[in-house]
Structure formats: C-alpha cells, structure tokens
Design an enzyme around this catalytic site. Structure first.
Site, PDB file in Angstrom:
ATOM      1  N   SER A  72       1.135  26.561  28.411  1.00 34.08           N
ATOM      2  CA  SER A  72       0.968  28.068  28.771  1.00 34.08           C
ATOM      3  C   SER A  72       2.254  28.405  29.372  1.00 34.08           C
ATOM      4  O   SER A  72       3.065  27.575  29.938  1.00 34.08           O
ATOM      5  CB  SER A  72      -0.077  28.021  29.892  1.00 34.08           C
ATOM      6  OG  SER A  72      -0.026  29.422  30.481  1.00 34.08           O
TER       7      SER A  72
ATOM      8  N   TYR B 211      -3.468  24.804  37.957  1.00 34.97           N
ATOM      9  CA  TYR B 211      -3.324  25.081  36.597  1.00 34.97           C
ATOM     10  C   TYR B 211      -1.914  25.178  35.932  1.00 34.97           C
ATOM     11  O   TYR B 211      -1.668  24.350  34.706  1.00 34.97           O
ATOM     12  CB  TYR B 211      -4.128  26.543  36.351  1.00 34.97           C
ATOM     13  CG  TYR B 211      -3.926  26.937  34.686  1.00 34.97           C
ATOM     14  CD1 TYR B 211      -4.715  26.299  33.803  1.00 34.97           C
ATOM     15  CD2 TYR B 211      -2.958  27.921  34.187  1.00 34.97           C
ATOM     16  CE1 TYR B 211      -4.849  26.788  32.233  1.00 34.97           C
ATOM     17  CE2 TYR B 211      -3.087  28.221  32.970  1.00 34.97           C
ATOM     18  CZ  TYR B 211      -4.002  27.813  32.073  1.00 34.97           C
ATOM     19  OH  TYR B 211      -3.702  28.096  30.767  1.00 34.97           O
TER      20      TYR B 211
HETATM   21  P1  NAP Z   1     -11.760  29.762  26.544  1.00 32.17           P
HETATM   22  O1  NAP Z   1     -11.743  31.249  25.902  1.00 32.17           O
HETATM   23  O2  NAP Z   1     -12.133  29.853  27.893  1.00 32.17           O
HETATM   24  O3  NAP Z   1     -12.254  28.530  25.582  1.00 32.17           O
HETATM   25  C1  NAP Z   1     -12.039  27.175  26.219  1.00 32.17           C
HETATM   26  C2  NAP Z   1     -12.544  26.277  25.109  1.00 32.17           C
HETATM   27  O4  NAP Z   1     -12.482  25.014  25.661  1.00 32.17           O
HETATM   28  C3  NAP Z   1     -14.183  26.542  24.827  1.00 32.17           C
HETATM   29  O5  NAP Z   1     -14.257  26.161  23.255  1.00 32.17           O
HETATM   30  C4  NAP Z   1     -14.820  25.372  25.917  1.00 32.17           C
HETATM   31  O6  NAP Z   1     -16.160  24.893  25.369  1.00 32.17           O
HETATM   32  C5  NAP Z   1     -13.664  24.423  25.641  1.00 32.17           C
HETATM   33  N1  NAP Z   1     -13.802  23.413  26.902  1.00 32.17           N
HETATM   34  C6  NAP Z   1     -13.574  23.780  28.076  1.00 32.17           C
HETATM   35  N2  NAP Z   1     -13.737  22.497  28.816  1.00 32.17           N
HETATM   36  C7  NAP Z   1     -13.926  21.534  28.011  1.00 32.17           C
HETATM   37  C8  NAP Z   1     -14.289  20.174  28.250  1.00 32.17           C
HETATM   38  N3  NAP Z   1     -13.926  19.389  29.395  1.00 32.17           N
HETATM   39  N4  NAP Z   1     -14.102  19.281  26.871  1.00 32.17           N
HETATM   40  C9  NAP Z   1     -14.243  20.277  25.686  1.00 32.17           C
HETATM   41  N5  NAP Z   1     -14.060  21.331  25.681  1.00 32.17           N
HETATM   42  C10 NAP Z   1     -13.862  22.078  26.865  1.00 32.17           C
HETATM   43  O7  NAP Z   1     -10.035  29.421  26.668  1.00 32.17           O
HETATM   44  P2  NAP Z   1      -8.785  30.030  25.835  1.00 32.17           P
HETATM   45  O8  NAP Z   1      -8.199  31.240  26.571  1.00 32.17           O
HETATM   46  O9  NAP Z   1      -8.999  30.051  24.241  1.00 32.17           O
HETATM   47  O10 NAP Z   1      -7.603  28.700  25.982  1.00 32.17           O
HETATM   48  C11 NAP Z   1      -7.480  27.696  24.996  1.00 32.17           C
HETATM   49  C12 NAP Z   1      -6.288  27.147  25.558  1.00 32.17           C
HETATM   50  O11 NAP Z   1      -5.158  27.999  25.631  1.00 32.17           O
HETATM   51  C13 NAP Z   1      -6.435  26.362  27.233  1.00 32.17           C
HETATM   52  O12 NAP Z   1      -5.715  25.239  27.116  1.00 32.17           O
HETATM   53  C14 NAP Z   1      -5.735  27.367  27.926  1.00 32.17           C
HETATM   54  O13 NAP Z   1      -5.085  26.734  29.077  1.00 32.17           O
HETATM   55  C15 NAP Z   1      -4.712  28.022  27.053  1.00 32.17           C
HETATM   56  N6  NAP Z   1      -3.757  29.331  27.231  1.00 32.17           N
HETATM   57  C16 NAP Z   1      -4.791  30.349  27.294  1.00 32.17           C
HETATM   58  C17 NAP Z   1      -4.085  31.678  27.604  1.00 32.17           C
HETATM   59  C18 NAP Z   1      -4.968  32.897  27.515  1.00 32.17           C
HETATM   60  O14 NAP Z   1      -4.356  33.815  28.298  1.00 32.17           O
HETATM   61  N7  NAP Z   1      -6.072  32.991  26.988  1.00 32.17           N
HETATM   62  C19 NAP Z   1      -2.811  31.408  27.924  1.00 32.17           C
HETATM   63  C20 NAP Z   1      -1.999  30.340  27.896  1.00 32.17           C
HETATM   64  C21 NAP Z   1      -2.818  29.267  27.552  1.00 32.17           C
HETATM   65  P3  NAP Z   1     -17.327  25.667  25.178  1.00 32.17           P
HETATM   66  O15 NAP Z   1     -17.466  26.834  24.431  1.00 32.17           O
HETATM   67  O16 NAP Z   1     -18.637  24.793  25.123  1.00 32.17           O
HETATM   68  O17 NAP Z   1     -17.597  26.058  26.701  1.00 32.17           O
END
Ligand code: NAP
Length: 248
Positions: free
Chosen positions: A143, A157
């Site tokens: 991130s 985080y």
């Molecule tokens: P999200 O929409 O909240 O989705 C999270 C995903 O991770 C879901 O599929 C969830 O499964 C799964 N998950 C959570 N805890 C877990 C665990 N302990 N074991 C296995 N699976 C788990 O998140 P996102 O925004 O797509 O983020 C994905 C990645 O991108 C993360 O690493 C995040 O830090 C990074 N990121 C996101 C952003 C942003 O703005 N969105 C920016 C920078 C980085 P369930 O569906 O079963 O809950």
C-alpha cells in the site's frame, strides 16, 4: 507448464479482480477467503461457466495450519502453484496511537505480515528450482500507506505494509537465482469494502481531490499490474514495488 494461481483474500475487492483477470488469462485459480463463502463460490461459478478452472478454499492466513491446508488443497485439486498473490489484508478503525491496543496490532500483523510470509514460504518450497520445483512468481499487495504512514488513521496498518515492502526486496534477492520473481504492487486509494472496516465507507470520495489524478482507483486497474508482474512480459522484473496510485 500449467499456470496455477493462489489469490489470498480472492473473494472480494482487489483480490476478486485479480482472480477474474487471471481466469481470462488461462490460470487455474484458487480463490481463498476468510468468511464470505457465498462471494467466493459465486466467483468460482462464474469462471467455470466460462470454461475456466477455479476452486474456493476457506483459510485464515493468520493461522499457519490453515495456510498448510490451503496449499495442500491446491496441490491436490489444481496442481503445483506457479503464481502467488499475497492479497489478503486488513485494517481497523481510523484512530490515533493512544487508542490502539496490543490485540489490534497483533491481528493486523498476523494477517498482513505473517500470513504473507508463511504463504510465500509454502510457495517457495514448491517453486524453487533449488528445491526441485519449476519456478514461479509472487506478488505481494502492499500500500502507498507504507511510505505515507497513515497518520491519525492506521499507523499499524501502514507499518505492516512497510514490512511487506522490505520482505519483497529481501525475498526477491534470496530466490532470484531459483526461478522465482518477487514483486509488490502498491495501490493508493481504491474503491473496495476495506474503507468500511476503517469506519468510513466513503473514504475515497473524501480524499480523492488530494490524489493528483483526482479520483480513486478501481480493483481492475490494480489487477492489470498484478497480472503483468506475474507474466513472462515481466521476466526481468524482480524486487520492484509498483505504485498503482494515480500519482499519490
Ligand atoms: P477488501 O475489499 O476488504 O477484501 C479483503 C479480502 O481479504 C476479502 O476477500 C476477505 O475475505 C479477505 N481476508 C481478510 N482477512 C483474511 C484472512 N485472515 N485470511 C484470508 N482472507 C482474508 O480489501 P481490498 O481493498 O480488496 O484489499 C486487498 C489488499 O489490497 C489488502 O492487502 C489491502 O491492504 C490492499 N490495499 C487496498 C487499498 C484500497 O484502497 N482498497 C489500498 C492499498 C492497499 P472475506 O470475503 O471472506 O471476508
């Protein structure tokens, strides 16, 4: 060589976009999820309906025994993993350091950092040419918080993602001569459910004017970078941290 990908946290958001794109590019994909079985199974069904290959596997990446079971399932049902996307990641309510308790930090590091380490270890054990494997590629989802610090929101985080950046650099050098490339994609602010867990579902709308491109990103824009890094088109790229952040 069959292309077999594991996407941790593949049921929603950025992970689901990676899964969809990977399936169109000929990967057999394991959609790992934590709780949302329905989302994971709908994604798998959509891929199978288009003659693709996918499975859904529940596993908590914060638990080593779950990760071992996840990789064994993939061995048995899809074949040896060739691409790992360490995408599962969490944050918690926006707050300052004085309100952050031990359990919150432990939970965030267990998922974001330890989960990525142990998944990478299992992938390397299978991919390394030194260990009898045929090579592969790993992408860690970091991130831009790693270099911005996320003050007043979630410094825990941000620190976990800084650990991911250092891990990406070190591991890339460790396995570079063993047929494995290791890179990171560093998204900026992307439309997904993660902002609701920070207590602000509309966070992208609030901060988008501070982004040089004046908009949030989409999961699909992040997925394109991930698939490129995993592909042969990126055959000389390892140890890189690629920002997908609209200039942020
Ligand atoms: P999200 O929409 O909240 O989705 C999270 C995903 O991770 C879901 O599929 C969830 O499964 C799964 N998950 C959570 N805890 C877990 C665990 N302990 N074991 C296995 N699976 C788990 O998140 P996102 O925004 O797509 O983020 C994905 C990645 O991108 C993360 O690493 C995040 O830090 C990074 N990121 C996101 C952003 C942003 O703005 N969105 C920016 C920078 C980085 P369930 O569906 O079963 O809950």
């Amino acid at each position: 060589m069959n292309k077999v990908m594991i996407v941790t946290g593949g049921s929603r958001g950025i992970g689901a976009a990676v899964v969809r794109l990977a399936a169109t590019e000929g990967y057999a994909v394991c959609v790992n999820y934590l709780n949302n079985q329905q989302a994971a199974e709908e994604l798998v069904a959509a891929i199978i309906a288009k003659q693709g290959k996918a499975i859904a596997v529940q596993a908590d990446v914060a638990k080593e025994e779950d990760i071992l079971r996840l990789f064994k399932q993939v061995d048995a049902r899809l074949g040896t993993v060739t691409a790992l996307v360490n995408n599962a990641g969490i944050l918690d309510r926006q707050t300052r350091i004085e309100n952050i308790d031990y359990e919150r930090v432990r939970r965030i590091f267990a998922t974001n950092v330890l989960g990525s380490f142990i998944c990478a270890r299992e992938a390397v054990r299978r991919m390394s040419t030194k260990l009898g494997g045929k090579g592969g590629a790993i992408v860690n989802i970091s991130s831009t918080a790693a270099r911005l610090g996320a003050p007043n929101e979630y410094v825990d985080y941000a620190a976990s993602k800084a650990a991911i950046n250092a891990f990406t650099l070190g591991l890339s050098k460790e396995v570079a001569a063993e047929g494995i490339r290791v890179n990171a994609v560093s998204p900026g602010i992307v439309y997904s459910d993660i902002h609701a867990s920070g207590g602000e579902p509309d966070r992208v709308e609030r901060v988008k004017d501070s982004i040089p491109m004046k908009r949030g990103g989409t999961p699909e824009e992040v997925a394109e970078a991930v698939l490129w890094l995993l592909s042969e088109k990126a055959s000389y790229t390892t140890g890189s941290i690629l920002d997908v952040a609209g200039g942020r």
